[in-house]
Design a protein around this motif. Structure first.
Motif, PDB file in Angstrom:
ATOM      1  N   MET A   1       0.850  -1.202   0.000  1.00 34.90           N
ATOM      2  CA  MET A   1       0.000   0.000   0.000  1.00 34.90           C
ATOM      3  C   MET A   1       0.882   1.248   0.000  1.00 34.90           C
ATOM      4  N   ILE A   2       0.582   2.179  -0.863  1.00 32.49           N
ATOM      5  CA  ILE A   2       1.357   3.412  -0.966  1.00 32.49           C
ATOM      6  C   ILE A   2       0.924   4.374   0.139  1.00 32.49           C
ATOM      7  N   MET A   3       1.901   4.911   0.872  1.00 37.11           N
ATOM      8  CA  MET A   3       1.623   5.885   1.923  1.00 37.11           C
ATOM      9  C   MET A   3       1.995   7.277   1.420  1.00 37.11           C
ATOM     10  N   ILE A   4       1.009   8.165   1.395  1.00 41.80           N
ATOM     11  CA  ILE A   4       1.262   9.558   1.013  1.00 41.80           C
ATOM     12  C   ILE A   4       1.907  10.289   2.182  1.00 41.80           C
ATOM     13  N   SER A   5       1.453   9.968   3.383  1.00 49.06           N
ATOM     14  CA  SER A   5       2.041  10.447   4.634  1.00 49.06           C
ATOM     15  C   SER A   5       1.818   9.345   5.668  1.00 49.06           C
ATOM     16  N   ASP A   6       2.106   9.631   6.925  1.00 50.97           N
ATOM     17  CA  ASP A   6       1.916   8.613   7.964  1.00 50.97           C
ATOM     18  C   ASP A   6       0.462   8.172   8.075  1.00 50.97           C
ATOM     19  N   THR A   7      -0.456   9.050   7.704  1.00 52.00           N
ATOM     20  CA  THR A   7      -1.880   8.761   7.911  1.00 52.00           C
ATOM     21  C   THR A   7      -2.723   8.878   6.650  1.00 52.00           C
ATOM     22  N   ILE A   8      -2.122   9.174   5.506  1.00 52.16           N
ATOM     23  CA  ILE A   8      -2.865   9.243   4.240  1.00 52.16           C
ATOM     24  C   ILE A   8      -2.386   8.102   3.351  1.00 52.16           C
ATOM     25  N   LYS A   9      -3.306   7.239   2.953  1.00 53.49           N
ATOM     26  CA  LYS A   9      -2.981   6.039   2.194  1.00 53.49           C
ATOM     27  C   LYS A   9      -3.566   6.128   0.788  1.00 53.49           C
ATOM     28  N   TYR A  10      -2.811   5.676  -0.176  1.00 52.95           N
ATOM     29  CA  TYR A  10      -3.313   5.562  -1.550  1.00 52.95           C
ATOM     30  C   TYR A  10      -4.041   4.231  -1.691  1.00 52.95           C
ATOM     31  N   ILE A  11      -5.292   4.264  -2.137  1.00 48.69           N
ATOM     32  CA  ILE A  11      -6.063   3.029  -2.307  1.00 48.69           C
ATOM     33  C   ILE A  11      -6.640   2.924  -3.721  1.00 48.69           C
ATOM     34  N   GLY A  12      -6.056   3.650  -4.650  1.00 50.00           N
ATOM     35  CA  GLY A  12      -6.547   3.634  -6.023  1.00 50.00           C
ATOM     36  C   GLY A  12      -6.132   2.381  -6.780  1.00 50.00           C
ATOM     37  N   VAL A  13      -6.514   2.338  -8.052  1.00 50.14           N
ATOM     38  CA  VAL A  13      -6.263   1.159  -8.877  1.00 50.14           C
ATOM     39  C   VAL A  13      -5.845   1.588 -10.285  1.00 50.14           C
ATOM     40  N   ASP A  14      -5.094   0.710 -10.926  1.00 47.38           N
ATOM     41  CA  ASP A  14      -4.729   0.893 -12.331  1.00 47.38           C
ATOM     42  C   ASP A  14      -5.712   0.136 -13.225  1.00 47.38           C
ATOM     43  N   ASP A  15      -5.917   0.685 -14.415  1.00 44.96           N
ATOM     44  CA  ASP A  15      -6.745   0.023 -15.434  1.00 44.96           C
ATOM     45  C   ASP A  15      -5.873  -0.162 -16.674  1.00 44.96           C
TER      46      ASP A  15
END
Length: 387
Positions: free
Chosen positions: A1-15
């Motif tokens: 999981m990609i972390m933008i910061s300590d508390t913001i997580k990237y949950i997107g997807v590729d198509d």
């Protein structure tokens, strides 16, 4: 999981399966549908994704939640590639509340017939805030970038701007390269290009806050030098100013005569020291790429065959695209071709004259089927006027 910061997580997807984005833009490198989660006392999910990749996104969301329940779904943009799973969120998480603009509230029934949104929606406007705990979101009006309901949000703790479709680009994240501008440019001019004044408004608002990270709904997260360059380019693009020196020659040829004239003009311009000359075949090249180049350079030459007492259709389509994208502040040259009654020049001239602050230089060159010796001199004159 990609972390933008300590508390913001990237949950997107590729198509990687999509062929045409919005059923018109070729995306050989795929597309990303970005979504984020802010993990605080209150959990905010920042947009959903396209239904095409809904199951993968649900898995990412579940992992990020780790058994907790989300409190808010912030909807920055109602276009289906970002909002398709709103109804699923409401059904799956009964306590979640939607946060969106008043215009988005009006749009919800358009996409989700029969869903009762009563008591489930918080309408926000410019300057409103949403406290999550350590994080507080401040909402920024961004109407017509590129739909009227668009909002952005700024997290004052981590100095993150959630920019909706702004600062997005074509391409899946797995295929991301260092050259952000190439596909971001094609994306901007074809999707947001009409709305330069609205983009300028947002750029000015950004200057008043400390943005250290931009989280768009398509493309990579931007930080540092990449962020600064993106903002610089958006300022240029939204003012309709040329980004680079150069000349675009866009041609529409039926049997090759017009193509030969366009290619010869390109050669003459290079011989005369033009810094960059791009020659594009409108019948075969990606229209969105040619539109991108038209905005990138200060000078455009249109060369087209006459057709049915008008102009060859792909040229009409090109100039129509420029009209609807609010194209302006450029110099044009015209080459027409006609075997017995040339009409292309008149049609192209009329369409260019409908553009704002665009100059047509003389001479307009008329070719009769194939280039003749005398036509070379006219192309020389046109090249001199363009340079």
């Amino acid at each position: 999981m990609i972390m933008i910061s300590d508390t913001i997580k990237y949950i997107g997807v590729d198509d990687l399966d999509i062929d045409l984005f919005e059923s018109q833009y070729v995306v050989p490198e795929g597309m990303s549908y970005n979504s984020y989660l802010i993990d605080d006392e209150k959990i905010a999910v920042m947009d959903t994704v396209d239904r095409r990749k809904g199951e993968a996104w649900k898995e990412n969301l579940s992992k990020a939640l780790n058994g907790r329940q989300p409190d808010y779904l912030v909807v920055h943009h109602m276009e289906p590639d970002h909002s398709a799973l709103i109804a699923w969120m409401l059904e799956t998480y009964p306590g979640v509340q939607l946060v969106c603009s008043a215009q988005a509230v009006k749009m919800l029934p358009n996409f989700f017939e029969g869903i009762d949104f009563t008591g489930r929606v918080i309408a926000v406007k410019e300057g409103d805030t949403l406290a999550l705990g350590q994080h507080t979101l401040q909402f920024i009006g961004a109407a017509m970038i590129h739909w009227p309901e668009v909002i952005m949000s700024y997290d004052s703790k981590d100095k993150v701007l959630f920019s909706a479709d702004g600062f997005g680009k074509f391409g899946a994240l797995v295929n991301e390269t260092d050259d952000w501008a190439c596909e971001a440019r094609r994306y901007y001019f074809n999707i947001c290009g009409k709305y330069g004044s609205q983009v300028q408004s947002v750029v000015k608002k950004m200057a008043a806050i400390d943005v250290q990270t931009i989280c768009p709904l398509h493309g990579p997260v931007l930080k540092g030098e990449a962020l600064a360059e993106a903002v610089r380019l958006y300022d240029i693009w939204s003012k309709y100013e040329p980004e680079s020196e150069g000349i675009l020659i866009a041609y529409a040829s039926i049997h090759g005569g017009t193509a030969a004239a366009a290619e010869r003009l390109g050669e003459i311009l290079r011989e005369k020291g033009a810094p960059k000359v791009v020659v594009s075949d409108l019948s075969r090249e990606d229209m969105a790429e040619v539109i991108e180049d038209a905005f990138r350079y200060p000078t455009v030459v249109v060369a087209a065959s006459s057709y049915d007492a008008g102009v060859f259709p792909v040229m009409h389509d090109f100039l129509y695209h420029l009209q609807i994208k609010n194209y302006q502040k450029r110099k044009f040259g015209i080459i027409e071709n006609g075997s017995w009654a040339p009409t292309a020049g008149k049609v192209m001239k009329g369409m260019i004259e409908a553009l704002k602050d665009c100059e047509i230089v003389e001479p307009m060159v008329t070719i009769r089927s194939r280039m003749k010796t005398g036509d070379e001199a006219l192309l020389e004159q046109l090249a001199d006027a363009l340079i």
